[in-house]
Design a protein around this motif. Structure first.
Motif, PDB file in Angstrom:
ATOM      1  N   LEU A   1      -1.235  -8.498  -4.581  1.00  0.00           N
ATOM      2  CA  LEU A   1      -1.163  -8.874  -3.204  1.00  0.00           C
ATOM      3  C   LEU A   1      -0.105  -9.996  -3.396  1.00  0.00           C
ATOM      4  CD1 LEU A   1      -4.807  -9.094  -1.864  1.00  0.00           C
ATOM      5  CD2 LEU A   1      -3.059  -7.715  -1.071  1.00  0.00           C
TER       6      LEU A   1
ATOM      7  N   ALA B   1      -8.663  -9.963  -1.489  1.00  0.00           N
ATOM      8  CA  ALA B   1      -7.793  -9.756  -0.369  1.00  0.00           C
ATOM      9  C   ALA B   1      -8.972 -10.357   0.952  1.00  0.00           C
ATOM     10  CB  ALA B   1      -7.516  -8.278   0.023  1.00  0.00           C
TER      11      ALA B   1
ATOM     12  N   ASP C   1      -8.606 -13.695   3.071  1.00  0.00           N
ATOM     13  CA  ASP C   1      -8.801 -13.713   4.621  1.00  0.00           C
ATOM     14  C   ASP C   1      -9.814 -14.666   4.969  1.00  0.00           C
ATOM     15  OD1 ASP C   1      -7.086 -11.537   5.076  1.00  0.00           O
ATOM     16  OD2 ASP C   1      -8.621 -10.169   5.093  1.00  0.00           O
TER      17      ASP C   1
ATOM     18  N   ALA D   1      -2.787 -16.036   4.247  1.00  0.00           N
ATOM     19  CA  ALA D   1      -1.962 -14.796   4.715  1.00  0.00           C
ATOM     20  C   ALA D   1      -1.460 -13.930   3.460  1.00  0.00           C
ATOM     21  CB  ALA D   1      -0.577 -14.991   5.350  1.00  0.00           C
ATOM     22  N   SER D   2      -1.766 -12.702   3.532  1.00  0.00           N
ATOM     23  CA  SER D   2      -1.374 -11.799   2.143  1.00  0.00           C
ATOM     24  C   SER D   2      -1.260 -10.539   2.631  1.00  0.00           C
ATOM     25  CB  SER D   2      -2.865 -11.779   1.357  1.00  0.00           C
ATOM     26  OG  SER D   2      -3.940 -11.080   2.117  1.00  0.00           O
ATOM     27  N   LYS D   3      -0.398  -9.799   1.865  1.00  0.00           N
ATOM     28  CA  LYS D   3       0.094  -8.490   1.859  1.00  0.00           C
ATOM     29  C   LYS D   3       0.240  -7.719   0.737  1.00  0.00           C
ATOM     30  CE  LYS D   3       4.978  -9.305   1.916  1.00  0.00           C
ATOM     31  NZ  LYS D   3       6.377  -9.247   2.530  1.00  0.00           N
ATOM     32  N   HIS D   4       0.032  -6.213   0.851  1.00  0.00           N
ATOM     33  CA  HIS D   4       0.157  -5.513  -0.302  1.00  0.00           C
ATOM     34  C   HIS D   4       1.579  -5.559  -0.909  1.00  0.00           C
ATOM     35  CE1 HIS D   4      -3.871  -3.741   0.342  1.00  0.00           C
ATOM     36  NE2 HIS D   4      -3.284  -3.726   1.490  1.00  0.00           N
TER      37      HIS D   4
END
Length: 70
Positions: free
Chosen positions: A7, A57, A61, A66-69
């Motif tokens: 992530l 993840a 949250d 903010a996170s993304k793969h």
């Protein structure tokens, strides 16, 4: 470290330190390895399996990070 269980998070300072501590805790409980490195737009956290990544993840949250793969 396998890059498919990663992530990219957008955090800095104390918040990033907190996330590193939580990643370490998740990995220790799961008896897995983890790593972190700089990404183009944040910090990449990688885990040895998808379950640990998904737990991290959810934690991001919950902290409003903010996170993304990646």
């Amino acid at each position: 470290m396998v890059k498919e269980h990663c992530l990219i998070v957008h955090a800095a300072g104390k918040q990033l330190d907190l996330l590193r501590g939580e990643a370490s805790r998740i990995a220790k409980v799961s008896q897995l390895g983890w790593s972190t490195d700089r990404a183009e737009t944040g910090t990449r956290f990688c885990f040895e399996d998808a379950k640990a990544k998904n737990e991290f993840a959810v934690l991001c949250d919950n902290f409003g990070v903010a996170s993304k793969h990646g």
